[in-house]
Write an enzyme that holds these catalytic residues in place. Structure first.
Site, mmCIF file in Angstrom:
data_model
loop_
_atom_site.group_PDB
_atom_site.id
_atom_site.type_symbol
_atom_site.label_atom_id
_atom_site.label_comp_id
_atom_site.label_asym_id
_atom_site.label_seq_id
_atom_site.Cartn_x
_atom_site.Cartn_y
_atom_site.Cartn_z
ATOM 1 C CG HIS A 66 6.856 2.001 -5.580
ATOM 2 N ND1 HIS A 66 5.775 2.476 -4.862
ATOM 3 C CD2 HIS A 66 7.896 1.959 -4.689
ATOM 4 C CE1 HIS A 66 6.145 2.728 -3.618
ATOM 5 N NE2 HIS A 66 7.417 2.417 -3.476
ATOM 6 C CG ASP A 110 5.383 3.436 0.485
ATOM 7 O OD1 ASP A 110 6.263 3.448 1.339
ATOM 8 O OD2 ASP A 110 5.640 3.613 -0.722
#
Ligand code: NGQ
Ligand code: ZN
Length: 460
Positions: free
Chosen positions: A274, A325
């Protein structure tokens, strides 16, 4: 091993025609000869590109896709989703974990992912009870990948607490995640031993986040890793949410990425997942480490994280890759498209990822993600060249937007033409795992998945 022939293939030097590719019995590319028609070779029917690495996966979350989109209150956010996800994880048994992973991995290979970095933190049974073999769930997930034929870099995750100031969990879902550094290293060792000699299984280590792991435990785990493998990948979630940045400043006195760069030897083995919220100095510092930014555009959008500083990071020479993810999408092309579109919406510009050196946005995104993804997996992949794994994707020659595109438009057409099948055949480590859009075990794996999750979906 058969010799392969591609009408055109994307090689390190660019597109080439009539490419002859030789692969040895272990799945390594040994020779690549452009401009060499070979009638005796096995012909691939479309343009061939390197397989994509999926650098961030929580496999079990695939079974939650679509189940967390109803507002239960006035302010749904990342943290309320996280609570739901924890409750979901709390109920899973090993057979379910394996069945969900196998189904997900079939979808991954069909979409053109050839390897996955599995960020695995569901280690223990209910209330944290250790399985007889502490690596049980790790081994299940790796078994699912190998059954499907997907290459896996398994990353047992160190997880110790709910937030920066929390103590160790004694019950609830977090007790299933929480381990000591020693235990996590033991799990790493067990997976490595069980799959020693398999070039399509690698093992690394993950630190869940600065929120979930105190410094001393992080240091202990990192100190023990070289004994296992000095070049093992290290992944960490960092700076995904604004609240996380604020809590980090309040407790550790620095922003998460800055703190991490100050307190760990972050280098090219690392993947910072991220890294959404960075200031300009953090962007420049992170790019200079050679670490990979693990970008997960569909999940980051789904969870309302914010937007990564892509233009600044690319301008600083930063490496990146993509991950699916939470698996609300399993499609590398959709990840790349959304990565670019988020930037366009905010900056009100076009072709943000492209630049002077590479004017094609699609090529810049695809090539960057293939390269950074392989680095994050610690896998010799991402190039159709001798010495690399034979991880190959044959594009569908019947997909209208890409079929007759000239070389210089092909990646743009591939990334920026949503809908329809793009991937026809997929090879991982020299083995065909997808043929004409199908995986040979997709029926059985789907049936097992449906049986495994039936109760979960009703309960959610
Ligand atoms: C995870 N996922 O570990 O699955 C996290 C949520 C957390 C993402 N951050 C939980 N996308 O960060 O604590
Ligand atoms: Zn994650």
């Amino acid at each position: 091993m058969p010799v392969l022939q591609a009408p055109r293939a994307w090689l390190p030097q660019g597109w080439a025609g009539d490419v002859r590719i030789e692969i040895d019995d272990q799945g390594w590319i040994t020779e690549v000869a452009p401009g060499t028609p070979d009638r005796g070779a096995q012909t691939m029917v479309g343009a061939v590109v390197p397989g994509m690495a999926n650098l961030h996966s929580h496999a079990f979350q695939r079974a939650m896709a679509g189940l967390t989109e109803r507002a239960a209150g006035p302010s749904e956010d990342f943290w309320s989703w996280r609570g739901t996800m924890h409750r979901f994880a709390a109920a899973l048994v090993p057979d379910q974990v394996e069945a969900i992973a196998a189904q997900l991995y079939v979808e991954m290979v069909k979409a053109g992912y050839t390897g996955v970095a599995e960020f695995h933190y569901l280690h223990h049974g209910p209330a944290g009870r250790r399985y007889e073999d502490m690596a049980e769930l790790s081994l299940r997930v790796v078994a699912a990948a190998r059954r499907v034929g997907l290459a896996i870099t398994h990353l047992p995750v160190l997880y110790q607490r709910d937030g920066f100031t929390s103590g160790p969990p004694s019950e609830g879902p977090l007790a299933r995640f929480a381990s000591s550094p020693d235990e996590v290293l033991q799990i790493c060792g067990a997976v490595a031993a069980a799959h020693a000699g398999d070039p399509d299984v690698a093992v690394g280590l993950a630190i869940h986040s600065l929120r979930a792991v105190p410094k001393a435990a992080m240091d202990d785990a990192l100190a023990g890793l070289p004994a296992l493998n000095p070049s093992a990948p290290v992944h960490i979630h960092v700076a995904e949410q604004v609240r996380e940045v604020e809590d980090c400043v309040a407790t550790l006195g620095a922003r998460p990425v800055a703190w991490l760069l100050d307190h760990a030897e972050v280098d090219g083995r690392w993947c910072l997942v991220h890294a959404t919220h960075m200031d300009a100095e953090e962007v420049a510092r992170m790019a200079a480490t050679g670490a990979v930014a693990g970008l997960c555009p569909t999940t980051e959008a789904n969870l309302g994280d914010g937007l990564f500083a892509l233009p600044e990071y690319l301008a600083a020479g930063g490496a990146f890759g993509i991950g699916s993810d939470s698996h609300i999408s399993v499609d590398p092309l959709e990840e790349l498209r959304l990565l670019e579109y988020g930037q366009r919406l905010v900056h009100r510009r076009r072709a943000v990822a492209a630049g002077d050196l590479e004017p094609s946005t699609g090529l810049r995104l695809f090539a960057g993600a293939v390269e950074g993804g392989a680095q994050a997996l610690g896998r010799r992949s991402g190039h159709i060249a001798p010495g690399y794994r034979a991880d190959l994707v044959v594009l569908d020659p019947l997909a209208p937007p890409i079929v007759d595109q000239p070389d210089h438009h092909l990646f743009d057409a591939l990334v920026f033409s949503g809908g329809g099948r793009r991937v026809r055949d997929v090879m991982v480590g020299g083995r065909w795992v997808v043929r004409d859009g199908h995986h040979r075990e997709e029926r059985q794996i789907l049936n097992a998945y449906r049986e495994a999750v039936a109760g979960l979906i009703v309960a959610a």
